[in-house]
Structures are given as structure tokens and as C-alpha cells.
Scaffold this motif. Structure first.
Motif, mmCIF file in Angstrom:
data_model
loop_
_atom_site.group_PDB
_atom_site.id
_atom_site.type_symbol
_atom_site.label_atom_id
_atom_site.label_comp_id
_atom_site.label_asym_id
_atom_site.label_seq_id
_atom_site.Cartn_x
_atom_site.Cartn_y
_atom_site.Cartn_z
ATOM 1 N N ASN A 227 0.815 -1.216 0.000
ATOM 2 C CA ASN A 227 0.000 0.000 0.000
ATOM 3 C C ASN A 227 0.846 1.262 0.000
ATOM 4 N N HIS A 228 2.011 1.199 0.644
ATOM 5 C CA HIS A 228 2.852 2.382 0.765
ATOM 6 C C HIS A 228 3.964 2.449 -0.286
ATOM 7 N N GLY A 229 3.980 1.457 -1.177
ATOM 8 C CA GLY A 229 4.966 1.476 -2.251
ATOM 9 C C GLY A 229 6.385 1.202 -1.806
ATOM 10 N N TRP A 230 6.533 0.501 -0.679
ATOM 11 C CA TRP A 230 7.869 0.133 -0.197
ATOM 12 C C TRP A 230 8.014 -1.370 -0.373
ATOM 13 N N PHE A 231 8.871 -1.784 -1.297
ATOM 14 C CA PHE A 231 8.891 -3.175 -1.727
ATOM 15 C C PHE A 231 10.094 -3.959 -1.221
ATOM 16 N N LYS A 232 10.688 -3.530 -0.127
ATOM 17 C CA LYS A 232 11.811 -4.266 0.452
ATOM 18 C C LYS A 232 11.369 -5.675 0.820
ATOM 19 N N GLY A 233 12.081 -6.666 0.281
ATOM 20 C CA GLY A 233 11.782 -8.058 0.583
ATOM 21 C C GLY A 233 10.551 -8.610 -0.105
ATOM 22 N N VAL A 234 9.866 -7.796 -0.897
ATOM 23 C CA VAL A 234 8.616 -8.214 -1.523
ATOM 24 C C VAL A 234 8.881 -8.720 -2.942
ATOM 25 N N THR A 235 8.501 -9.956 -3.195
ATOM 26 C CA THR A 235 8.555 -10.542 -4.537
ATOM 27 C C THR A 235 7.181 -11.114 -4.858
ATOM 28 N N GLU A 236 6.979 -11.500 -6.094
ATOM 29 C CA GLU A 236 5.700 -12.105 -6.465
ATOM 30 C C GLU A 236 5.472 -13.400 -5.691
ATOM 31 N N GLY A 237 6.564 -14.146 -5.436
ATOM 32 C CA GLY A 237 6.442 -15.377 -4.665
ATOM 33 C C GLY A 237 5.961 -15.121 -3.247
ATOM 34 N N VAL A 238 6.461 -14.057 -2.623
ATOM 35 C CA VAL A 238 6.039 -13.696 -1.266
ATOM 36 C C VAL A 238 4.567 -13.289 -1.275
ATOM 37 N N VAL A 239 4.165 -12.500 -2.254
ATOM 38 C CA VAL A 239 2.774 -12.063 -2.354
ATOM 39 C C VAL A 239 1.853 -13.262 -2.543
ATOM 40 N N ASN A 240 2.232 -14.195 -3.406
ATOM 41 C CA ASN A 240 1.418 -15.391 -3.634
ATOM 42 C C ASN A 240 1.316 -16.245 -2.382
ATOM 43 N N ALA A 241 2.426 -16.324 -1.623
ATOM 44 C CA ALA A 241 2.410 -17.090 -0.373
ATOM 45 C C ALA A 241 1.449 -16.455 0.626
ATOM 46 N N GLY A 242 1.500 -15.124 0.753
ATOM 47 C CA GLY A 242 0.592 -14.431 1.656
ATOM 48 C C GLY A 242 -0.855 -14.622 1.253
ATOM 49 N N TYR A 243 -1.120 -14.575 -0.025
ATOM 50 C CA TYR A 243 -2.481 -14.776 -0.538
ATOM 51 C C TYR A 243 -2.986 -16.167 -0.183
#
Length: 260
Positions: A227-243
Motif C-alpha cells: 500500500n505504501h509502495g515500499w517493496f523491500k523483501g517483496v517478490t511475487e512469490g512472497v505475495v502469492n504465499a501471503g495470498y
């Protein structure tokens, strides 16, 4: 479908306890550009084929070797969705009907549709979290009450990730969160706390209330960063895992709430 230009199709599991399936095929066309088109269509075909069996699947990666015209793809299989009975559907109909034409509920239903859409992993995740935020229990300060929800979340995950194959899937998702350096604005490193809590588990448990709480808190930090546009440590794999780790709990909240 491919005019005989696709042969030697083989589908095998990556290993006895793996959650991945590896598909290989030989493309016999001599046109490298056409080979790529065939390969892309074949990937879509394999993905659709696995979806027929009622499991949530995604193609983790695929490659084509132009030297031998071999396509190699891996289909990443998620835990199967729960079987929904007719009585369960009937139980939800009135609830949806009562809210469907309510203009104040339009954002909720929009997010519900987008959370299951094809508009990109980040958008799906944020839409899903919006539903979670709306339906979750709150503290007196109106923040999400993870302390109250952790036991139920732990129980849901235990039911869903049964069997060694899906246990491996769960561990892979948690590992992605652990490695994403998910620290909130107050210096709480929830990824590190999650790792420590998981290391204290004793067999045969792969989750407890504490692990459950830190998974949910990692997911919130992930959402805040997006939401804040800070993508440290964030990858598509991490997002998919959270989802994936949030979805079953959101489904439970939707089913249990008498009103949205």
C-alpha cells in the motif's frame, strides 16, 4: 490441437513427496518462432487441464530449449478447496441476496470478485486483505485483533494442509514470509518472530497459535508495504504465499458472518 507438432508428452511428479508436477514435450516444428507459440499454448493447456480436477494450480515456471525443441514446465499444486455441499450453498444464498443490491456493500463485492480474478497477484492479494480487514475482529483501538483469531486460524490451516504433500507446500509458503524481512513501523520483525516460533514446534505439529499469529502479522506487514509502495523483501512469490495462507481464513469468515 497442435497439428501433430507436439509429441512425447510426459507428466511426472517431481518426487514422491513433492507438490509439483513436471511436464515435458517435444515440439517437432522447425520454425523457432512457431515453436514458442506452441509452447505458450501448451502451457495454457496443461494449466487448464489441472484446473479441471478442482485444485488451485499455477504454472511455477516453464522453459523451452531451442536446441532440442523441448518444453519443460512445472505445475505448482495448492491444497484442494473444500467440497461445498448443496445445503452449504443454500445457507449462503439469502445472506448474499440481502446484501447484493446494497450500495454500501458494492466495495465488498468488488473486492470479493477481484480477490479471485486474474488481474495480477498484487491486486488479488490487496483485494483479499481488504475483505479480511473488514470481517476480522477488532481491538478497542480498531486494529485487527490477531490474539483472538490465531487459534481459529491455526485450526483452519491444520485441516487444509493435511498429508505430506501439502505440508511441504505450507512450509514453502511460510519460508517465503520468513525470508522477506517483514518488519513493521515499530521495529517488530515478524518474519524473525515467525521463524523462532516455528523452530520451537515439536512433532507432529507444524503450526500452533503463536505461529498462526505471526503468519497473519507478516501478511499485514506485506500488505502495508504494498500500500505504501515500499517493496523491500517483496517478490511475487512472497505475495502469492501471503495470498494462499490468508485465503482459507477469509473464506471461513465469509461463511460464518451473518452480515458483512
Amino acid at each position: 490441437m497442435f497439428d501433430g507438432k507436439l509429441t512425447n508428452i510426459k507428466n511426472t511428479k517431481e518426487g514422491e513427496h513433492s507438490s509439483r508436477s513436471i511436464v515435458t514435450a517435444k515440439i517437432t516444428s522447425n520454425d523457432k518462432n512457431f515453436n514458442y507459440i506452441i509452447a505458450e499454448e501448451f502451457v495454457d493447456f496443461v494449466h487448464d487441464l489441472f484446473c479441471i480436477f478442482g485444485v488451485r494450480v499455477s504454472v511455477q515456471e516453464w522453459t523451452i530449449s531451442t536446441d532440442s525443441d523441448y518444453l519443460n514446465g512445472e505445475v505448482d499444486v495448492a491444497p484442494p478447496a473444500f467440497v461445498i455441499t448443496g445445503s452449504e450453498v443454500n445457507k449462503q444464498v439469502q445472506k448474499i441476496k440481502d446484501n447484493f443490491l446494497d450500495s454500501e456493500m458494492s466495495v465488498f463485492f468488488y473486492n470479493l470478485r477481484e480477490a479471485h480474478g486474474r488481474s495480477g497477484s498484487v491486486h488479488r492479494f490487496r483485494s483479499l486483505f481488504s475483505i479480511f480487514d473488514r470481517l476480522s475482529e477488532k481491538t478497542p483501538k480498531k486494529s485487527i485483533n490477531y490474539h483472538k483469531m490465531k487459534a481459529v486460524y491455526s485450526s483452519e490451516i491444520q485441516k487444509l494442509y493435511t498429508g505430506h504433500e501439502y505440508f511441504v507446500r505450507f512450509i514453502n509458503c511460510v519460508d517465503k514470509l520468513e525470508n522477506a524481512q517483514l518488519e513493521d513501523d515499530y521495529g517488530n520483525d515478524y518474519a524473525d518472530k515467525l521463524k523462532e516460533a516455528k523452530e520451537k514446534l515439536t512433532s507432529p505439529y507444524f503450526i500452533n497459535d503463536q505461529v498462526a499469529e505471526y503468519i497473519l502479522r507478516c501478511i499485514q506487514v506485506l500488505r502495508n508495504r504494498l500500500n505504501h509502495g515500499w517493496f523491500k523483501g517483496v517478490t511475487e512469490g512472497v505475495v502469492n504465499a501471503g495470498y494462499e495462507l490468508l485465503l482459507p481464513y477469509v473464506q471461513k469468515l465469509i461463511n460464518e458472518k451473518s452480515t458483512f
